[in-house]
Scaffold this motif. Structure first.
Motif, PDB file in Angstrom:
ATOM      1  N   ARG A 241       0.849  -1.180   0.000  1.00 52.85           N
ATOM      2  CA  ARG A 241       0.000   0.000   0.000  1.00 52.85           C
ATOM      3  C   ARG A 241       0.889   1.236   0.000  1.00 52.85           C
ATOM      4  O   ARG A 241       1.843   1.330   0.770  1.00 52.85           O
ATOM      5  CB  ARG A 241      -0.910   0.013   1.221  1.00 52.85           C
ATOM      6  CG  ARG A 241      -2.046  -1.002   1.151  1.00 52.85           C
ATOM      7  CD  ARG A 241      -2.977  -0.849   2.362  1.00 52.85           C
ATOM      8  NE  ARG A 241      -3.573   0.480   2.430  1.00 52.85           N
ATOM      9  CZ  ARG A 241      -4.692   0.834   1.809  1.00 52.85           C
ATOM     10  NH1 ARG A 241      -5.338  -0.045   1.049  1.00 52.85           N
ATOM     11  NH2 ARG A 241      -5.180   2.056   1.942  1.00 52.85           N
TER      12      ARG A 241
ATOM     13  N   SER B 248      -5.086  11.389   4.076  1.00 53.04           N
ATOM     14  CA  SER B 248      -5.786  10.143   4.383  1.00 53.04           C
ATOM     15  C   SER B 248      -6.277  10.202   5.825  1.00 53.04           C
ATOM     16  O   SER B 248      -5.522  10.569   6.728  1.00 53.04           O
ATOM     17  CB  SER B 248      -4.857   8.933   4.212  1.00 53.04           C
ATOM     18  OG  SER B 248      -4.464   8.782   2.868  1.00 53.04           O
TER      19      SER B 248
ATOM     20  N   THR C  42      -8.301   7.997   8.839  1.00 52.30           N
ATOM     21  CA  THR C  42      -8.846   6.733   9.337  1.00 52.30           C
ATOM     22  C   THR C  42      -9.591   7.010  10.640  1.00 52.30           C
ATOM     23  O   THR C  42      -9.468   8.082  11.230  1.00 52.30           O
ATOM     24  CB  THR C  42      -7.731   5.706   9.603  1.00 52.30           C
ATOM     25  OG1 THR C  42      -6.799   6.255  10.560  1.00 52.30           O
ATOM     26  CG2 THR C  42      -6.993   5.367   8.322  1.00 52.30           C
TER      27      THR C  42
ATOM     28  N   ASP D 178     -10.992   6.779   5.039  1.00 49.21           N
ATOM     29  CA  ASP D 178     -10.262   5.903   4.125  1.00 49.21           C
ATOM     30  C   ASP D 178     -10.034   4.511   4.700  1.00 49.21           C
ATOM     31  O   ASP D 178      -9.771   3.570   3.943  1.00 49.21           O
ATOM     32  CB  ASP D 178      -8.916   6.539   3.776  1.00 49.21           C
ATOM     33  CG  ASP D 178      -9.086   7.886   3.088  1.00 49.21           C
ATOM     34  OD1 ASP D 178      -9.556   7.900   1.942  1.00 49.21           O
ATOM     35  OD2 ASP D 178      -8.772   8.925   3.703  1.00 49.21           O
ATOM     36  N   GLY D 179     -10.128   4.386   6.009  1.00 50.99           N
ATOM     37  CA  GLY D 179      -9.893   3.084   6.611  1.00 50.99           C
ATOM     38  C   GLY D 179     -10.415   3.018   8.029  1.00 50.99           C
ATOM     39  O   GLY D 179     -10.600   4.047   8.705  1.00 50.99           O
TER      40      GLY D 179
ATOM     41  N   LYS E 192     -12.578   0.974   0.741  1.00 49.76           N
ATOM     42  CA  LYS E 192     -12.153   1.230   2.115  1.00 49.76           C
ATOM     43  C   LYS E 192     -11.194   0.150   2.597  1.00 49.76           C
ATOM     44  O   LYS E 192     -11.319  -1.027   2.224  1.00 49.76           O
ATOM     45  CB  LYS E 192     -13.350   1.263   3.066  1.00 49.76           C
ATOM     46  CG  LYS E 192     -14.481   2.189   2.646  1.00 49.76           C
ATOM     47  CD  LYS E 192     -14.126   3.635   2.835  1.00 49.76           C
ATOM     48  CE  LYS E 192     -15.342   4.514   2.546  1.00 49.76           C
ATOM     49  NZ  LYS E 192     -15.040   5.952   2.644  1.00 49.76           N
ATOM     50  N   ALA E 193     -10.259   0.547   3.455  1.00 54.11           N
ATOM     51  CA  ALA E 193      -9.339  -0.402   4.075  1.00 54.11           C
ATOM     52  C   ALA E 193      -9.825  -0.757   5.476  1.00 54.11           C
ATOM     53  O   ALA E 193     -10.443   0.066   6.165  1.00 54.11           O
ATOM     54  CB  ALA E 193      -7.938   0.179   4.143  1.00 54.11           C
ATOM     55  N   VAL E 194      -9.551  -1.981   5.881  1.00 59.82           N
ATOM     56  CA  VAL E 194      -9.861  -2.449   7.226  1.00 59.82           C
ATOM     57  C   VAL E 194      -8.561  -2.891   7.884  1.00 59.82           C
ATOM     58  O   VAL E 194      -7.861  -3.769   7.364  1.00 59.82           O
ATOM     59  CB  VAL E 194     -10.855  -3.623   7.206  1.00 59.82           C
ATOM     60  CG1 VAL E 194     -11.025  -4.205   8.610  1.00 59.82           C
ATOM     61  CG2 VAL E 194     -12.195  -3.179   6.650  1.00 59.82           C
ATOM     62  N   VAL E 195      -8.234  -2.263   9.005  1.00 62.63           N
ATOM     63  CA  VAL E 195      -7.024  -2.619   9.744  1.00 62.63           C
ATOM     64  C   VAL E 195      -7.450  -3.515  10.902  1.00 62.63           C
ATOM     65  O   VAL E 195      -8.120  -3.071  11.834  1.00 62.63           O
ATOM     66  CB  VAL E 195      -6.296  -1.371  10.253  1.00 62.63           C
ATOM     67  CG1 VAL E 195      -4.937  -1.764  10.828  1.00 62.63           C
ATOM     68  CG2 VAL E 195      -6.118  -0.352   9.126  1.00 62.63           C
TER      69      VAL E 195
ATOM     70  N   GLN F 162      -7.893  -5.455   0.798  1.00 61.35           N
ATOM     71  CA  GLN F 162      -8.365  -4.322   1.589  1.00 61.35           C
ATOM     72  C   GLN F 162      -7.925  -4.399   3.045  1.00 61.35           C
ATOM     73  O   GLN F 162      -8.149  -3.455   3.806  1.00 61.35           O
ATOM     74  CB  GLN F 162      -9.902  -4.254   1.557  1.00 61.35           C
ATOM     75  CG  GLN F 162     -10.499  -3.952   0.198  1.00 61.35           C
ATOM     76  CD  GLN F 162     -12.017  -4.039   0.232  1.00 61.35           C
ATOM     77  OE1 GLN F 162     -12.614  -4.940  -0.352  1.00 61.35           O
ATOM     78  NE2 GLN F 162     -12.652  -3.093   0.913  1.00 61.35           N
TER      79      GLN F 162
ATOM     80  N   CYS G  64      -5.403  -4.872   6.439  1.00 61.14           N
ATOM     81  CA  CYS G  64      -4.117  -4.529   7.025  1.00 61.14           C
ATOM     82  C   CYS G  64      -4.097  -5.114   8.444  1.00 61.14           C
ATOM     83  O   CYS G  64      -5.095  -5.673   8.898  1.00 61.14           O
ATOM     84  CB  CYS G  64      -3.923  -3.015   7.081  1.00 61.14           C
ATOM     85  SG  CYS G  64      -4.113  -2.148   5.508  1.00 61.14           S
TER      86      CYS G  64
END
Length: 370
Positions: A2, A238, A240, A272-273, A296-299, A331, A333
């Motif tokens: 990323r 960005s 989150t 964004d996440g 969208k990102a998922v941590v 997607q 992290c």
């Protein structure tokens, strides 16, 4: 790989304060250390912890929140119109051994909410100038935290007979803060938020209803509040959000999966996440992730900050595979479930255990995503 935040291996933000810093803050509070000397000690501790984050392989670095006593109130009390009340609130944190009673000062909105300064602006500028390989990341409490702590009762009705006026002023203050931070070069900003996680807990919703708020729909108001604050988000920034269920001395407040808020939260929140707690059964399953849009990102917060014992890579990989049944692997992290020191007291683990967990996250992410 990323190329913009959040990164495959990331972390929430707060880090254990070194003993020398804790001693300095105690001396300053006692009046035996001048503010200038405290700032120098903080500066050196932050330089060291930024190097340690980069040495661990992280692509984002924070100042560890070393200049704060708590993750949220140091920011909130610097908003114009917000201050401490004379009374206290009672919060019950839980852990495996029992209950910790915590009684912080209540909050009061005593004037119209405004932004009188760029909050943490100098702190971010210092962090920005220390990083080498990492992206400097700033964490601030979400606007919802100004309301959740006391609700309508904490807001002077003479100032805001109509709550829409309060929400409007709060959005404007946050929008201006976001704009100013971006002007300082901030490209990675995180809104920390317990409210959207707490509202998954039926006991928390009962408390909210008991004080007169609409517990069944408050998350919709909160989602809209964050979106209003980010409506004019500067290009290149960005943002989150991190949602946890309480983090104080290795203890927590709420339990429950993300099911109650998931569809609206993941579908509508304009970030964004999402940094999400998934370190034990209190967080529920991964099924709510089916509502996460493709952009969208998922941590996944699979590594706990509440204990020093190190997780196994195999277990982490297995859980990532389970999450990937509901949201695309690309997607996802990996991070700790929360900060290591959301308040100055810190959680019950050592600095060495803390960085072992961060290195584990980096190594595991490299093996999963390359």
């Amino acid at each position: 790989m990323r190329t913009k935040p959040p990164f495959r291996a990331d972390h929430v933000g707060s880090l254990l304060r070194p003993p020398a810093l804790l001693e300095a803050r105690a001396s300053f509070a006692a009046g035996s250390l001048p503010a200038e000397r405290l700032r120098e000690i903080e500066d050196e501790a932050i330089r060291e912890v930024v190097r340690a984050q980069e040495d661990a392989g992280l692509r984002s670095a924070t100042d560890g929140e070393f200049r704060r006593a708590s993750w949220h109130m140091d920011f909130i009390y610097r908003l114009g119109g917000v201050g401490q009340a004379d009374e206290h609130i009672n919060v019950r944190f839980r852990n495996e051994q029992g209950v910790i009673e915590f009684a912080p000062a209540a909050m009061r909105v005593h004037d119209r909410v405004s932004l009188e300064e760029t909050i943490f602006g100098d702190d971010f500028a210092f962090l920005r100038d220390q990083v080498g390989t990492a992206t400097p990341k700033l964490t601030i409490p979400s606007p919802n935290m100004v309301h959740y702590r006391g609700g309508r009762a904490s807001i002077d009705p003479g100032l805001y007979p109509d709550m829409e006026g309060f929400w409007s002023d709060l959005s404007a203050a946050y929008a201006e803060e976001v704009r100013r931070l971006a002007e300082l070069g901030c490209t990675y900003l995180q809104f920390d938020d317990t409210s959207l996680a707490y509202l998954n807990d039926p006991d928390q919703r009962a408390e909210i209803a008991g004080r007169g708020d609409d517990a069944e729909h408050l998350h919709l108001r909160y989602i809209r509040q964050i979106n209003d604050a980010l409506a004019d988000k500067p290009e290149g920034l960005s943002v989150t959000t991190h949602m946890c269920r309480g983090n104080f001395r290795s203890s927590w407040v709420a339990s429950g999966g993300y099911d109650f808020v998931a569809e609206a939260l993941f579908g509508e929140l304009a970030v964004d996440g999402f940094f999400l707690e998934f370190d034990d059964e209190r967080s529920g399953g991964f099924e709510p992730l089916r509502f996460v849009p493709k952009d969208k990102a998922v941590v996944l917060g699979l590594v706990t900050t509440k204990r020093g014992a190190l997780e196994s890579k195999d277990d982490l990989k297995r859980r990532v595979d389970q999450a990937a049944k509901y949201v695309d692997l690309d997607q996802l992290c990996l991070s700790p479930q929360c900060g290591f020191s959301s308040t100055v007291e810190g959680n019950a683990l050592t600095r060495e255990e803390q960085f072992a967990k961060l290195r584990l996250i980096v190594e595991t992410a490299e093996e999963i995503w390359g």
